[in-house]
Design an enzyme around this catalytic site. Structure first.
Site, PDB file in Angstrom:
ATOM      1  N   LYS A  29       0.835  -1.216   0.000  1.00 44.38           N
ATOM      2  CA  LYS A  29       0.000   0.000   0.000  1.00 44.38           C
ATOM      3  C   LYS A  29       0.864   1.258   0.000  1.00 44.38           C
ATOM      4  O   LYS A  29       0.657   2.159  -0.808  1.00 44.38           O
ATOM      5  CB  LYS A  29      -0.940   0.022   1.232  1.00 44.38           C
ATOM      6  CG  LYS A  29      -1.884  -1.140   1.335  1.00 44.38           C
ATOM      7  CD  LYS A  29      -2.801  -1.028   2.549  1.00 44.38           C
ATOM      8  CE  LYS A  29      -2.094  -1.020   3.889  1.00 44.38           C
ATOM      9  NZ  LYS A  29      -1.365  -2.267   4.211  1.00 44.38           N
ATOM     10  N   ARG A 104      -9.903   0.396   8.351  1.00 47.56           N
ATOM     11  CA  ARG A 104      -9.425  -0.939   8.693  1.00 47.56           C
ATOM     12  C   ARG A 104     -10.468  -1.742   9.460  1.00 47.56           C
ATOM     13  O   ARG A 104     -10.234  -2.922   9.754  1.00 47.56           O
ATOM     14  CB  ARG A 104      -8.193  -0.806   9.584  1.00 47.56           C
ATOM     15  CG  ARG A 104      -6.880  -1.080   8.891  1.00 47.56           C
ATOM     16  CD  ARG A 104      -5.763  -0.848   9.893  1.00 47.56           C
ATOM     17  NE  ARG A 104      -4.567  -1.534   9.561  1.00 47.56           N
ATOM     18  CZ  ARG A 104      -3.497  -0.951   9.017  1.00 47.56           C
ATOM     19  NH1 ARG A 104      -3.521   0.322   8.700  1.00 47.56           N
ATOM     20  NH2 ARG A 104      -2.417  -1.640   8.786  1.00 47.56           N
ATOM     21  N   ARG A 140      11.220  -5.039   5.250  1.00 48.61           N
ATOM     22  CA  ARG A 140      10.891  -3.624   5.009  1.00 48.61           C
ATOM     23  C   ARG A 140      11.889  -2.694   5.703  1.00 48.61           C
ATOM     24  O   ARG A 140      12.237  -2.885   6.861  1.00 48.61           O
ATOM     25  CB  ARG A 140       9.470  -3.340   5.523  1.00 48.61           C
ATOM     26  CG  ARG A 140       9.130  -1.861   5.561  1.00 48.61           C
ATOM     27  CD  ARG A 140       7.657  -1.566   5.615  1.00 48.61           C
ATOM     28  NE  ARG A 140       6.874  -2.424   6.476  1.00 48.61           N
ATOM     29  CZ  ARG A 140       5.554  -2.585   6.353  1.00 48.61           C
ATOM     30  NH1 ARG A 140       4.895  -1.935   5.420  1.00 48.61           N
ATOM     31  NH2 ARG A 140       4.902  -3.375   7.182  1.00 48.61           N
ATOM     32  N   ARG A 173      10.829  -1.381  11.239  1.00 52.33           N
ATOM     33  CA  ARG A 173       9.751  -1.164  12.204  1.00 52.33           C
ATOM     34  C   ARG A 173       9.758  -2.305  13.216  1.00 52.33           C
ATOM     35  O   ARG A 173       9.893  -3.455  12.838  1.00 52.33           O
ATOM     36  CB  ARG A 173       8.401  -1.145  11.472  1.00 52.33           C
ATOM     37  CG  ARG A 173       8.038   0.214  10.937  1.00 52.33           C
ATOM     38  CD  ARG A 173       6.870   0.168   9.996  1.00 52.33           C
ATOM     39  NE  ARG A 173       5.696  -0.545  10.482  1.00 52.33           N
ATOM     40  CZ  ARG A 173       4.573  -0.682   9.779  1.00 52.33           C
ATOM     41  NH1 ARG A 173       4.473  -0.132   8.593  1.00 52.33           N
ATOM     42  NH2 ARG A 173       3.553  -1.328  10.278  1.00 52.33           N
ATOM     43  N   ARG A 184      -0.530  -9.322  13.407  1.00 53.17           N
ATOM     44  CA  ARG A 184      -1.204  -8.305  12.572  1.00 53.17           C
ATOM     45  C   ARG A 184      -2.030  -8.968  11.478  1.00 53.17           C
ATOM     46  O   ARG A 184      -3.118  -8.485  11.136  1.00 53.17           O
ATOM     47  CB  ARG A 184      -0.166  -7.339  11.976  1.00 53.17           C
ATOM     48  CG  ARG A 184       0.365  -6.357  13.034  1.00 53.17           C
ATOM     49  CD  ARG A 184       1.690  -5.753  12.645  1.00 53.17           C
ATOM     50  NE  ARG A 184       1.620  -4.967  11.436  1.00 53.17           N
ATOM     51  CZ  ARG A 184       2.654  -4.725  10.632  1.00 53.17           C
ATOM     52  NH1 ARG A 184       3.839  -5.232  10.928  1.00 53.17           N
ATOM     53  NH2 ARG A 184       2.501  -4.001   9.558  1.00 53.17           N
TER      54      ARG A 184
HETATM   55  P1  ADP Z   1       0.962  -1.669   7.339  1.00 52.16           P
HETATM   56  O1  ADP Z   1       1.512  -0.691   6.341  1.00 52.16           O
HETATM   57  O2  ADP Z   1       1.941  -2.755   7.655  1.00 52.16           O
HETATM   58  O3  ADP Z   1      -0.378  -2.158   6.934  1.00 52.16           O
HETATM   59  P2  ADP Z   1       0.461   0.665   8.972  1.00 52.16           P
HETATM   60  O4  ADP Z   1       1.711   1.458   8.904  1.00 52.16           O
HETATM   61  O5  ADP Z   1      -0.653   1.069   8.077  1.00 52.16           O
HETATM   62  O6  ADP Z   1       0.806  -0.878   8.724  1.00 52.16           O
HETATM   63  O7  ADP Z   1      -0.090   0.632  10.464  1.00 52.16           O
HETATM   64  C1  ADP Z   1       0.759   0.348  11.557  1.00 52.16           C
HETATM   65  C2  ADP Z   1      -0.073   0.191  12.814  1.00 52.16           C
HETATM   66  O8  ADP Z   1      -0.752   1.426  13.096  1.00 52.16           O
HETATM   67  C3  ADP Z   1      -1.188  -0.852  12.742  1.00 52.16           C
HETATM   68  O9  ADP Z   1      -0.721  -2.170  13.023  1.00 52.16           O
HETATM   69  C4  ADP Z   1      -2.162  -0.319  13.799  1.00 52.16           C
HETATM   70  O10 ADP Z   1      -1.705  -0.615  15.107  1.00 52.16           O
HETATM   71  C5  ADP Z   1      -2.064   1.185  13.598  1.00 52.16           C
HETATM   72  N1  ADP Z   1      -3.057   1.670  12.612  1.00 52.16           N
HETATM   73  C6  ADP Z   1      -2.805   2.237  11.404  1.00 52.16           C
HETATM   74  N2  ADP Z   1      -3.940   2.539  10.768  1.00 52.16           N
HETATM   75  C7  ADP Z   1      -4.954   2.138  11.570  1.00 52.16           C
HETATM   76  C8  ADP Z   1      -6.381   2.150  11.458  1.00 52.16           C
HETATM   77  N3  ADP Z   1      -7.000   2.655  10.373  1.00 52.16           N
HETATM   78  N4  ADP Z   1      -7.097   1.629  12.483  1.00 52.16           N
HETATM   79  C9  ADP Z   1      -6.499   1.135  13.585  1.00 52.16           C
HETATM   80  N5  ADP Z   1      -5.182   1.079  13.749  1.00 52.16           N
HETATM   81  C10 ADP Z   1      -4.396   1.579  12.757  1.00 52.16           C
HETATM   82  P1  ADP Z   2       2.094  -1.874   3.201  1.00 53.10           P
HETATM   83  O1  ADP Z   2       2.060  -0.367   3.247  1.00 53.10           O
HETATM   84  O2  ADP Z   2       0.905  -2.457   2.508  1.00 53.10           O
HETATM   85  O3  ADP Z   2       2.297  -2.486   4.554  1.00 53.10           O
HETATM   86  P2  ADP Z   2       4.694  -1.510   1.879  1.00 53.10           P
HETATM   87  O4  ADP Z   2       4.426  -0.690   0.675  1.00 53.10           O
HETATM   88  O5  ADP Z   2       5.347  -0.864   3.026  1.00 53.10           O
HETATM   89  O6  ADP Z   2       3.344  -2.300   2.313  1.00 53.10           O
HETATM   90  O7  ADP Z   2       5.567  -2.761   1.380  1.00 53.10           O
HETATM   91  C1  ADP Z   2       6.059  -3.746   2.305  1.00 53.10           C
HETATM   92  C2  ADP Z   2       7.487  -4.142   1.874  1.00 53.10           C
HETATM   93  O8  ADP Z   2       7.403  -4.874   0.637  1.00 53.10           O
HETATM   94  C3  ADP Z   2       8.410  -2.966   1.610  1.00 53.10           C
HETATM   95  O9  ADP Z   2       9.702  -3.282   2.069  1.00 53.10           O
HETATM   96  C4  ADP Z   2       8.387  -2.792   0.087  1.00 53.10           C
HETATM   97  O10 ADP Z   2       9.635  -2.292  -0.409  1.00 53.10           O
HETATM   98  C5  ADP Z   2       8.139  -4.217  -0.391  1.00 53.10           C
HETATM   99  N1  ADP Z   2       7.280  -4.263  -1.581  1.00 53.10           N
HETATM  100  C6  ADP Z   2       6.221  -3.472  -1.883  1.00 53.10           C
HETATM  101  N2  ADP Z   2       5.659  -3.832  -3.053  1.00 53.10           N
HETATM  102  C7  ADP Z   2       6.358  -4.901  -3.504  1.00 53.10           C
HETATM  103  C8  ADP Z   2       6.256  -5.742  -4.668  1.00 53.10           C
HETATM  104  N3  ADP Z   2       5.308  -5.542  -5.574  1.00 53.10           N
HETATM  105  N4  ADP Z   2       7.153  -6.749  -4.794  1.00 53.10           N
HETATM  106  C9  ADP Z   2       8.122  -6.942  -3.845  1.00 53.10           C
HETATM  107  N5  ADP Z   2       8.259  -6.190  -2.740  1.00 53.10           N
HETATM  108  C10 ADP Z   2       7.397  -5.182  -2.565  1.00 53.10           C
END
Ligand code: ADP
Ligand code: ADP
Ligand code: ZN
Length: 230
Positions: A29, A104, A140, A173, A184
């Protein structure tokens, strides 16, 4: 930060499209949101980034969110909603914005649907098998200086530990440790999957295969937007 009280929340928008990017942790994302927001010239709003900023600054909100985030759980809806609606009421969101990591839960989605009643929006889901997600999150690397995202294996920086975009320091992270990622993913299945089904039932969900190279995913996302545009 002013409170919206969570009841009637206004996005403060007068026009422009709202893009909503859904997907499990590690789906890509953030990576795609950065590119899509630049392409569409709209702000990228990540609730995860907003919480991490509050954590770093030691704000009251950060203190409240800390335990939930570190354990791999979700921050309670009322805290998320106040923060999010405050942010999207800002002037820079008047021409539209891109949401990453929000909503979410079902209550979050319903609050957003209500707030966006008279506004153009598009909901996109990045689908990636669970077996791939743990490795994505595990490798990541985030930047301390900007929003760029690297991966130790799939998108390595040119210089180890240094961001390609701003030369900032890269870090992992805490909640990307395998045990927390598993928690998660469990939380995603329980809390977020029913919300994805809600969007699916409304027939307004575009599902994109996120298990492809980033460029291919980006093209598919653009295709899903009307006429390949924003
Ligand atoms: P990821 O990119 O791995 O999906 P995020 O960076 O979006 O994770 O979120 C990290 C953490 O922040 C989540 O595991 C949760 O604890 C909190 N968080 C983020 N967005 C939300 C949301 N919309 N509702 C509840 N908790 C959230
Ligand atoms: P999210 O916000 O959904 O948690 P991220 O964009 O942070 O996901 O991506 C999670 C990890 O995977 C990062 O280290 C990113 O560089 C890697 N990544 C993202 N998209 C791809 C892809 N299409 N193929 C391989 N690795 C990816
Ligand atoms: Zn950087």
């Amino acid at each position: 930060m002013s409170s919206t009280g969570n009841t009637v929340s206004s996005t403060g928008n007068t026009g422009g499209q709202v893009l909503i990017l859904l997907g499990p942790p590690g789906a890509g994302k953030g990576t795609q949101a950065l590119r899509l927001a630049a392409e569409c010239e709209i702000p990228h709003i990540s609730t995860g980034d907003l919480f991490r900023h509050n954590l770093k600054e030691g704000t009251e909100l950060g203190k409240k969110a800390k335990g939930f985030m570190e354990g791999g759980g979700l921050v309670p809806d009322e805290l998320v909603l106040d923060m999010l609606f405050d942010r999207v009421a800002a002037d820079d969101c008047r021409g539209g914005y891109l949401l990453d990591g929000f909503p979410r839960t079902l209550p979050q989605a319903k609050a957003l649907t209500k707030a966006l009643e008279n506004q153009n929006s598009k909901t996109l889901l990045l689908e990636v098998p669970e077996s791939v997600l743990v490795g994505r999150a595990g490798g990541r690397l985030l930047c301390k200086g900007c929003t760029n995202i690297h991966h130790a294996e799939f998108s390595p920086p040119q210089k180890p530990g240094i961001c390609d975009s701003c030369q900032g320091e890269l870090y992992r992270r805490k909640d990307d440790e395998p045990e927390v990622v598993k928690e998660r993913l469990k939380v995603y299945r329980k809390e977020t999957q029913p919300m994805v089904d809600y969007y699916r039932e409304t027939g307004s969900l575009e599902v994109i295969n996120g298990d492809q190279a980033p460029d291919v995913v980006f093209s598919a996302l653009k295709e899903a937007l009307v006429g390949g545009g924003c």
